[in-house]
Design a protein around this motif. Sequence first.
Motif, PDB file in Angstrom:
ATOM      1  N   MET A  69       0.783  -1.067   0.050  1.00 43.13           N
ATOM      2  CA  MET A  69      -0.136  -0.193   0.023  1.00 43.13           C
ATOM      3  C   MET A  69       0.856   1.251  -0.137  1.00 43.13           C
ATOM      4  O   MET A  69       0.623   2.244  -0.522  1.00 43.13           O
ATOM      5  N   GLU A  70       1.953   1.289   0.937  1.00 42.48           N
ATOM      6  CA  GLU A  70       2.764   2.413   0.872  1.00 42.48           C
ATOM      7  C   GLU A  70       3.537   2.457  -0.400  1.00 42.48           C
ATOM      8  O   GLU A  70       3.567   3.793  -0.761  1.00 42.48           O
ATOM      9  N   LYS A  71       3.661   1.453  -1.132  1.00 43.36           N
ATOM     10  CA  LYS A  71       4.446   1.542  -2.404  1.00 43.36           C
ATOM     11  C   LYS A  71       3.455   2.268  -3.503  1.00 43.36           C
ATOM     12  O   LYS A  71       3.881   3.156  -4.391  1.00 43.36           O
ATOM     13  N   LYS A  76       1.964   7.740  -6.382  1.00 45.64           N
ATOM     14  CA  LYS A  76       0.842   8.752  -6.798  1.00 45.64           C
ATOM     15  C   LYS A  76       1.202  10.060  -6.211  1.00 45.64           C
ATOM     16  O   LYS A  76       0.822  10.981  -6.744  1.00 45.64           O
ATOM     17  N   VAL A  77       2.129  10.249  -5.260  1.00 51.55           N
ATOM     18  CA  VAL A  77       2.407  11.368  -4.631  1.00 51.55           C
ATOM     19  C   VAL A  77       3.527  12.208  -5.464  1.00 51.55           C
ATOM     20  O   VAL A  77       4.570  11.628  -5.894  1.00 51.55           O
TER      21      VAL A  77
END
Length: 135
Positions: A69-71, A76-77
């Motif tokens: 999820m972090e990846k 996207k950020v």
Amino acid sequence: MIKSSNGDTPFSLTYGTEAVIPAEIGMPTLRTAEVDMVQNDESLEINLDLLEERREQAAIREAISKAKMEKYYNSKVRSTSFKPGDLMYRRNDASRAKEVGKLGPKWEGPYEVTEALGKGAYKLRDRDGKQLTRT
């Protein structure tokens, strides 16, 4: 049963077995009707012996899920950073300088960055050279 990202229910990670709901106890089902108590006690002891290993495997699966999820989030950020001398706008709701209502401008400025403090914090000054507080 609500399962988290590790694939097990919290009850099973605590007690080593799945819960039997009260409706199953009162009504004969295959799960409750054909229970050999001696074999059931032995399997419960085995489940308790293997409980630490199941918890470790669940922790590993949860860490993998969080890393995934972090990846995705980090892909996207878009990170932006400003250097001293750059011009930028500031959100109007951040300063609460004036209540403008819902039809007012969302951004105010431009402001000049005088110092980068780190982690998205900057010291700003307006076009007149006045240093802004709480930026």
